[in-house]
Design a protein around this motif. Structure first.
Motif, mmCIF file in Angstrom:
data_model
loop_
_atom_site.group_PDB
_atom_site.id
_atom_site.type_symbol
_atom_site.label_atom_id
_atom_site.label_comp_id
_atom_site.label_asym_id
_atom_site.label_seq_id
_atom_site.Cartn_x
_atom_site.Cartn_y
_atom_site.Cartn_z
ATOM 1 N N GLY A 41 46.218 40.415 37.680
ATOM 2 C CA GLY A 41 46.002 41.015 36.096
ATOM 3 C C GLY A 41 44.572 40.429 35.757
ATOM 4 O O GLY A 41 44.280 40.312 34.426
ATOM 5 N N ASN A 42 43.792 40.272 36.435
ATOM 6 C CA ASN A 42 42.405 39.819 36.211
ATOM 7 C C ASN A 42 41.093 40.818 36.726
ATOM 8 O O ASN A 42 40.129 40.545 36.919
ATOM 9 C CB ASN A 42 42.253 38.616 37.324
ATOM 10 N N ASP A 43 41.620 42.049 36.400
ATOM 11 C CA ASP A 43 40.622 43.008 36.441
ATOM 12 C C ASP A 43 40.127 43.371 38.056
ATOM 13 O O ASP A 43 39.025 43.914 37.724
ATOM 14 C CB ASP A 43 39.626 42.998 35.422
ATOM 15 N N SER A 58 51.168 38.981 39.056
ATOM 16 C CA SER A 58 50.572 40.003 38.246
ATOM 17 C C SER A 58 49.914 39.703 37.029
ATOM 18 O O SER A 58 49.158 40.101 36.635
ATOM 19 C CB SER A 58 51.464 41.417 38.497
ATOM 20 N N HIS A 59 50.680 38.479 36.571
ATOM 21 C CA HIS A 59 50.372 38.089 35.354
ATOM 22 C C HIS A 59 50.389 36.440 35.471
ATOM 23 O O HIS A 59 51.448 35.799 35.615
ATOM 24 C CB HIS A 59 51.358 38.409 34.050
ATOM 25 N N SER A 128 42.663 38.562 43.804
ATOM 26 C CA SER A 128 43.986 38.103 42.975
ATOM 27 C C SER A 128 44.680 37.162 43.454
ATOM 28 O O SER A 128 46.013 36.813 42.930
ATOM 29 C CB SER A 128 44.742 39.442 42.583
ATOM 30 N N LYS A 285 38.323 36.962 35.466
ATOM 31 C CA LYS A 285 38.252 38.487 35.252
ATOM 32 C C LYS A 285 36.884 39.087 35.950
ATOM 33 O O LYS A 285 35.924 38.376 35.963
ATOM 34 C CB LYS A 285 38.040 38.691 33.705
ATOM 35 N N ASP A 571 57.238 42.306 36.951
ATOM 36 C CA ASP A 571 56.539 43.118 37.805
ATOM 37 C C ASP A 571 57.159 44.023 38.735
ATOM 38 O O ASP A 571 57.249 44.294 40.057
ATOM 39 C CB ASP A 571 55.634 42.179 38.943
#
Length: 586
Positions: A41-43, A58-59, A128, A285, A571
């Protein structure tokens, strides 16, 4: 080698061949190794990791609070801690001359930049996953299964102490008060200071970052002040007599092989922290771009300030006094320039505050590393390490770190604690750093075989090779004996080398017993399964599957360890993505 890409034109073809294959998953095969595409989830772009690696969160349960300023100060706050105020004495003594010691401070910056390039390429492969070495070794050496994750986790657990920094912090607090503490007074103050740091880190993730940034700015300004004061001294505007004397015959003196090796250890210790931001990659990010720019700035800034600070020390303090100053070189500098005034005490307090900020920055990075070790499943009590309850912080790793640090503070005499612990921290780390640098070539080779995409950043070959040679030197040369067999501690000079080797061998022995012998003796095999906590935190935990049930387990679980058909609440995409792996495996 078999490669399947479930994207674009190949997606429809693969879906026709296997109706269970999802439309947006990516899987690559290289013999027995399976590389699974996952998105955090960090672009960051989709990353491909060997399926045995801990699942991507993912989060992130720790949030995404690390921006450019925090990256700068995570590194700066960890680098500018106790090293620049405590190691100039031993570095000067080891190198034998002012000129060579200055070259060593430049060399430390170059080594940090080269080593940082190795970390950055690994982060480009796995953008990630937080934890730096934890992830890099896991992915570089997936076979034998669990070997490097287990060995590095045990090393991380055994060396989870910050006693040397705490002792130096206590010494500077006593210097601020204008007195010298007894052995047990110093121990007591050190424990109290570290307890405060741990509580601050546990209570709030974003608050810990703000505290680290704020103190980092103060310590940066403190070092700038020392550097400027040094130039004022050189210009002859203070009471210091002949401030240029040490620079007129800068290379006068004698160095020994043991001395220069010991000095290099101190330099490595002083720059430790250049890689701290890599420990929080999944909280940044667009991490590769951010760390490439801000991480490089942090190293260059610290290198420049270290050089100017040493110029200031040599301008204001006699060489023989500096060589014998122990861990309070900066105190001598302040006393020489400002006398025993309140100004000198105030500056000692700023250094103590700098040391405290260093503890916060170290805790943040070390906590992520220990948590990632726990997420790999190779430590007992997985929930303890993975959970972010109750404050959204890795409280379990922080508390463990505190307990080990207090134990070492109480056990090691304060006179030898700094030198022994700083040496011990470098030796086993050099072993794993060497494995990581070599492992970078292993990762490149395997990913090329699997036809995986090129990383966003790739280190130059000379940089990686230089890093390998430095780590080899740090492993081999400490065996060279010093003159008269006496090193920088009151006991045998090679104690930290033997202890370091003992730690590495203990890690390997733990792996052999836990992963090989016990399963063989008790008739089971280890398998990984995904642990999903309410906060969204995920990790692997290893379960003991009886031999007669192994085939059934493998048929009903995918490669990452989730039951086939089970979809995690946070997820779903990632879970469906792995179902084709399990079908292939069955």
């Amino acid at each position: 080698m078999l490669f399947r890409r479930h994207l674009g034109r190949d997606r429809a073809t693969e879906s026709d061949e296997n109706s269970s294959t999802p439309p947006n998953g990516t899987v690559a095969y290289d013999g027995d190794f399976k590389y699974v595409g996952e998105v955090g989830g960090n672009d960051a772009p989709e990353m491909f990791q060997e399926a045995g690696g801990a699942p991507v969160e993912s989060h992130s349960p720790l949030g995404y609070n690390v921006g450019p300023i925090t990256i700068l100060f995570l590194n700066i706050s960890m680098m500018i801690g106790t090293g620049i105020y405590s190691t100039p004495s031993s570095i000067l003594k080891g190198t034998g001359s002012v000129g060579l010691s200055m070259i060593y401070w430049v060399l430390g910056g170059i080594i940090s930049l080269c080593s940082g390039a190795v970390y950055l390429e690994f982060s480009a492969y796995f953008p990630s996953r937080s934890g730096a070495e934890v992830v890099n070794l896991e992915q570089a050496y997936p076979s034998p299964r669990f070997l490097f994750p287990t060995a590095f986790a045990m090393q991380n657990v055994i060396l989870s102490f910050r006693s040397s920094n705490c002792i130096v912090l206590a010494n500077y607090l006593f210097a601020t008060a204008g007195r010298t503490g007894t052995d047990w007074q110093i121990k007591g103050v050190a424990i109290v200071a570290y307890t405060v740091a741990v509580i601050a880190a546990i209570l709030h993730t974003k608050g810990a970052y703000y505290l680290s940034n704020g103190i980092g700015a103060i310590k940066l300004l403190t070092l700038v002040f020392i550097a400027i004061t040094g130039w004022v001294v050189l210009a002859g505007h203070t009471s210091v007599e002949n401030p240029k004397a040490h620079f007129q015959n800068a290379f006068e003196g004698t160095a020994t092989p043991y001395g220069v090796t010991n000095a290099l250890y101190r330099i490595i210790f002083s720059y430790a922290g250049y890689n701290n931001a890599f420990n929080v990659v999944n909280e940044i990010k667009n991490p590769v771009k951010q760390i490439k720019r801000n991480g490089t700035i942090s190293i260059l800034t610290v290198m420049a300030l270290y050089i100017f600070a040493n110029i200031a020390y040599f301008a204001a303090v006699k060489k023989e006094d500096l060589e014998n100053s122990g861990t309070i070189a900066a105190t001598l500098f302040f006393s020489s320039v400002f006398g025993s005034s309140k100004s000198s005490r105030g500056l000692n307090f700023l250094i103590a505050l700098s040391s405290f900020g260093n503890l916060i920055a170290v805790l943040i990075g070390a906590g992520r590393q220990l948590r990632e070790c726990g997420r790999q499943g190779v430590l007992p009590w997985t929930r303890y390490w993975v959970s972010t309850w109750p404050f959204g912080t890795p409280a379990g790793p922080y508390l463990f770190d505190w307990a080990i640090t207090v134990l070492v503070i109480l056990a090691v005499p304060t006179g030898d604690a700094f030198n022994f612990v700083s040496d011990l921290a470098v030796f086993p780390s050099s072993f794993f750093s060497l494995a990581m640098a070599i492992g970078l070539y292993v990762v490149r080779w395997r990913r090329k075989k699997a036809n995986l995409p090129e990383p966003a950043f790739k280190a130059w070959h000379p940089v990686v090779i230089f890093n390998i040679l430095v780590q080899l030197y740090l492993i081999v040369m400490p065996w060279y004996p010093p003159a008269a067999g006496k090193g920088d501690v009151s006991f045998w000079y090679g104690t930290y080398v033997v202890t370091g080797i003992g730690i590495v061998l203990t890690c390997i022995a733990y792996y052999v017993l836990w992963v090989k012998l016990l399963p063989k003796w008790r008739g089971y095999e280890l398998r990984q399964e995904v642990l999903q906590l309410e906060s969204g935190a995920q990790g692997h935990q290893l379960v003991k599957v009886p031999i007669e049930q192994v085939a059934e387990w493998d048929a009903t679980h995918d490669a990452i360890g989730r039951p086939i058909g089970a979809v995690s609440s946070n997820d779903a995409r990632t879970e469906v993505q792995f179902s084709s792996l399990a079908a292939e495996k069955a």
